[in-house]
Design an enzyme around this catalytic site. Structure first.
Site, mmCIF file in Angstrom:
data_model
loop_
_atom_site.group_PDB
_atom_site.id
_atom_site.type_symbol
_atom_site.label_atom_id
_atom_site.label_comp_id
_atom_site.label_asym_id
_atom_site.label_seq_id
_atom_site.Cartn_x
_atom_site.Cartn_y
_atom_site.Cartn_z
ATOM 1 N N CYS A 135 0.922 -1.325 -0.098
ATOM 2 C CA CYS A 135 0.105 0.185 0.049
ATOM 3 C C CYS A 135 0.787 1.253 0.180
ATOM 4 C CB CYS A 135 -0.897 -0.189 1.253
ATOM 5 S SG CYS A 135 -1.746 -1.837 1.324
ATOM 6 N N HIS B 102 -3.065 6.949 2.696
ATOM 7 C CA HIS B 102 -3.695 5.622 2.333
ATOM 8 C C HIS B 102 -4.905 5.293 3.093
ATOM 9 C CE1 HIS B 102 -4.058 1.463 1.227
ATOM 10 N NE2 HIS B 102 -3.667 1.167 2.495
ATOM 11 N N ASN C 152 -10.190 -0.700 0.776
ATOM 12 C CA ASN C 152 -8.507 -0.567 0.670
ATOM 13 C C ASN C 152 -8.276 -0.997 -0.687
ATOM 14 O OD1 ASN C 152 -5.998 -0.598 0.910
ATOM 15 N ND2 ASN C 152 -5.989 -1.686 2.989
HETATM 16 O O1 UT7 Z 1 -3.631 -1.400 3.859
HETATM 17 C C1 UT7 Z 1 -2.761 -2.287 4.574
HETATM 18 C C2 UT7 Z 1 -2.945 -2.016 6.038
HETATM 19 N N1 UT7 Z 1 -4.020 -2.696 6.536
HETATM 20 C C3 UT7 Z 1 -4.465 -1.953 7.466
HETATM 21 O O2 UT7 Z 1 -4.107 -0.840 7.871
HETATM 22 C C4 UT7 Z 1 -5.631 -2.527 8.226
HETATM 23 C C5 UT7 Z 1 -5.683 -2.467 9.800
HETATM 24 N N2 UT7 Z 1 -6.435 -3.271 10.702
HETATM 25 C C6 UT7 Z 1 -7.805 -2.695 10.670
HETATM 26 O O3 UT7 Z 1 -8.457 -1.612 9.993
HETATM 27 C C7 UT7 Z 1 -8.803 -3.372 11.803
HETATM 28 O O4 UT7 Z 1 -7.756 -4.159 12.713
HETATM 29 C C8 UT7 Z 1 -9.682 -4.427 11.266
HETATM 30 C C9 UT7 Z 1 -10.662 -3.580 10.567
HETATM 31 C C10 UT7 Z 1 -8.847 -5.466 10.234
HETATM 32 C C11 UT7 Z 1 -10.552 -5.044 12.314
HETATM 33 O O5 UT7 Z 1 -10.836 -4.125 13.247
HETATM 34 P P1 UT7 Z 1 -10.868 -4.234 14.783
HETATM 35 O O6 UT7 Z 1 -11.622 -3.299 15.546
HETATM 36 O O7 UT7 Z 1 -9.386 -4.691 15.019
HETATM 37 O O8 UT7 Z 1 -11.717 -5.817 15.082
HETATM 38 P P2 UT7 Z 1 -11.041 -7.079 15.520
HETATM 39 O O9 UT7 Z 1 -10.223 -7.766 14.528
HETATM 40 O O10 UT7 Z 1 -10.600 -6.818 17.123
HETATM 41 O O11 UT7 Z 1 -12.688 -7.855 15.705
HETATM 42 C C12 UT7 Z 1 -13.423 -7.400 16.725
HETATM 43 C C13 UT7 Z 1 -14.650 -8.293 16.765
HETATM 44 C C14 UT7 Z 1 -14.104 -9.991 16.835
HETATM 45 O O12 UT7 Z 1 -15.249 -10.440 17.464
HETATM 46 P P3 UT7 Z 1 -15.017 -10.861 19.202
HETATM 47 O O13 UT7 Z 1 -13.863 -11.803 19.238
HETATM 48 O O14 UT7 Z 1 -14.967 -9.301 19.653
HETATM 49 O O15 UT7 Z 1 -16.507 -11.757 19.443
HETATM 50 C C15 UT7 Z 1 -14.486 -10.323 15.402
HETATM 51 O O16 UT7 Z 1 -14.396 -11.620 15.192
HETATM 52 O O17 UT7 Z 1 -15.429 -8.390 15.506
HETATM 53 C C16 UT7 Z 1 -15.465 -9.330 14.819
HETATM 54 N N3 UT7 Z 1 -15.486 -9.191 13.399
HETATM 55 C C17 UT7 Z 1 -16.418 -8.963 12.656
HETATM 56 N N4 UT7 Z 1 -17.984 -8.926 12.953
HETATM 57 C C18 UT7 Z 1 -18.708 -8.515 12.088
HETATM 58 C C19 UT7 Z 1 -14.329 -9.377 12.637
HETATM 59 N N5 UT7 Z 1 -14.574 -8.845 11.356
HETATM 60 C C20 UT7 Z 1 -16.010 -8.903 11.507
HETATM 61 C C21 UT7 Z 1 -17.071 -8.618 10.390
HETATM 62 N N6 UT7 Z 1 -18.398 -8.305 10.805
HETATM 63 N N7 UT7 Z 1 -16.581 -8.303 9.104
#
Ligand code: UT7
Length: 325
Positions: A112, A252, A282
């Site tokens: 990216c 980005h 993204n």
């Molecule tokens: O371009 C390259 C660089 N990439 C990035 O910069 C991405 C950086 N990371 C992020 O943007 C975020 O970490 C994500 C968007 C990928 C994830 O967001 P988060 O707030 O860190 O969520 P999480 O992974 O901690 O998940 C929180 C909860 C989990 O459930 P529990 O364990 O709390 O029950 C996940 O299973 O949300 C759940 N979850 C979802 N729920 C509904 C994960 N994905 C989804 C989804 N829909 N699509």
């Protein structure tokens, strides 16, 4: 001499996939995706539409916008993580399609971060007097690598391409300063394998998940907020400026919460940060050039403005630059 933007172009595939469409595909909701990422919809390339096809359309627009013809281009630099071919490069395919017969052609991959890195490389060729007109492209078909059963990643990505033509300008104009870096010790927090690894190889690399796209979201998130601020401040320092000298930052577009976090740390007016993630998702290398193109077309980045570009991503890598447009 410095490199200055002479023209910009972009392309988004016709098909739009909304959060409501995704609700029918995986266990997710429009509310979760919007709140956690800022994304509402993304564009998806056709099955027969590849990174080079999108690059060609963005490139033609940028060359026309610069008032040049394809034969005027000396070098084509393409950033992508999703080339349909290992060889030939996307840059060579673009060269052929647009008829840039005099241009050298190189692909590069720093995920990216790639478009900003490519602009910095273009600046070096212009500063040295080697080339006059350089076509810089970021193009990615991330959805061709998406695991549509993994709700944690399939909601994040979209496809698109953006391009800029850069030409020489006097010192004090164009690209004024930059910062660029990498941390290969964190290479395992975001990966897409080229090859089909054996079970043993996969085990060595951290398991079955790493068969396709894999990311430690929260690690990348923390890195992204930190590096967006550090890279921007470092380039500003080198330019002898502070954040208040900027008219606009084009970052980005990975997650609206990353942008919000960086805005707070940098102490910049949120109105001065361009965001279009809601309609693109993204798109890896394509995010910064496409956002830059839209910012210019919408009059949010005007001639004479001082703007910052900042990219971060897999590798891990980062790059930022300050330029007058
Ligand atoms: O371009 C390259 C660089 N990439 C990035 O910069 C991405 C950086 N990371 C992020 O943007 C975020 O970490 C994500 C968007 C990928 C994830 O967001 P988060 O707030 O860190 O969520 P999480 O992974 O901690 O998940 C929180 C909860 C989990 O459930 P529990 O364990 O709390 O029950 C996940 O299973 O949300 C759940 N979850 C979802 N729920 C509904 C994960 N994905 C989804 C989804 N829909 N699509």
């Amino acid at each position: 001499m410095n490199a200055k933007i002479a023209g910009v172009g972009m392309y988004l595939p016709e098909k739009v996939l909304t959060n409501f469409d995704l609700e029918k595909m995986v266990d997710t909701s429009d509310e979760w995706i919007t709140k956690r990422t800022g994304i509402k919809e993304r564009h998806i390339a056709r099955e027969d539409e590849f990174a080079s096809d999108m690059a060609v359309i963005a490139a033609k627009e940028a060359i026309e916008d610069a008032g040049l013809s394809a034969e005027d281009i000396d070098l084509i630099l393409v950033s992508s993580v999703s080339s349909e071919m290992i060889t030939p490069t996307i840059a060579c395919l673009v060269q052929k399609q647009i008829g840039a017969t005099k241009a050298a052609a190189i692909d590069m991959n720093s995920a990216c971060t790639g478009f900003v890195s490519a602009m910095i490389i273009a600046q070096q060729f212009i500063k040295s007097g080697t080339y006059q007109n350089i076509l810089v492209i970021g193009t990615d078909t991330m959805t061709k690598y998406t695991d549509w059963e993994d709700r944690a990643s399939c909601v994040l990505f979209g496809d698109g391409a953006g391009a800029a033509v850069v030409t020489p300008c006097p010192d004090g104009d164009g690209i004024l300063a930059f910062d660029m870096g990498a941390d290969g010790t964190k290479s395992d927090v975001l990966s897409i394998p080229h090859l089909k690894f054996s079970e043993e190889d996969l085990a060595r690399r951290g398991g079955e998940k790493k068969r396709t796209f894999w990311m430690d979201g929260s690690e990348v998130f923390k890195f992204a907020v930190r590096v967006m601020c550090e890279a921007m401040n470092c380039a500003l320092d080198k330019a002898g400026m502070t954040v208040s000298d900027l008219d606009l930052i084009v970052p980005h577009q990975a997650n609206i919460r990353i942008v919000d976090g960086a805005v707070k740390r940098l102490g910049i007016d949120p109105e001065k940060v361009f965001v279009n993630i809601q309609k693109t998702g993204n798109m890896s290398s394509a995010c910064v050039p496409l956002a830059l193109c839209e910012a210019i077309r919408e009059g949010k980045a005007k001639q004479g403005d001082t703007i910052g570009l900042v990219g971060f991503g897999g590798g891990l890598t980062w790059a930022s630059l300050i330029m007058k447009i």
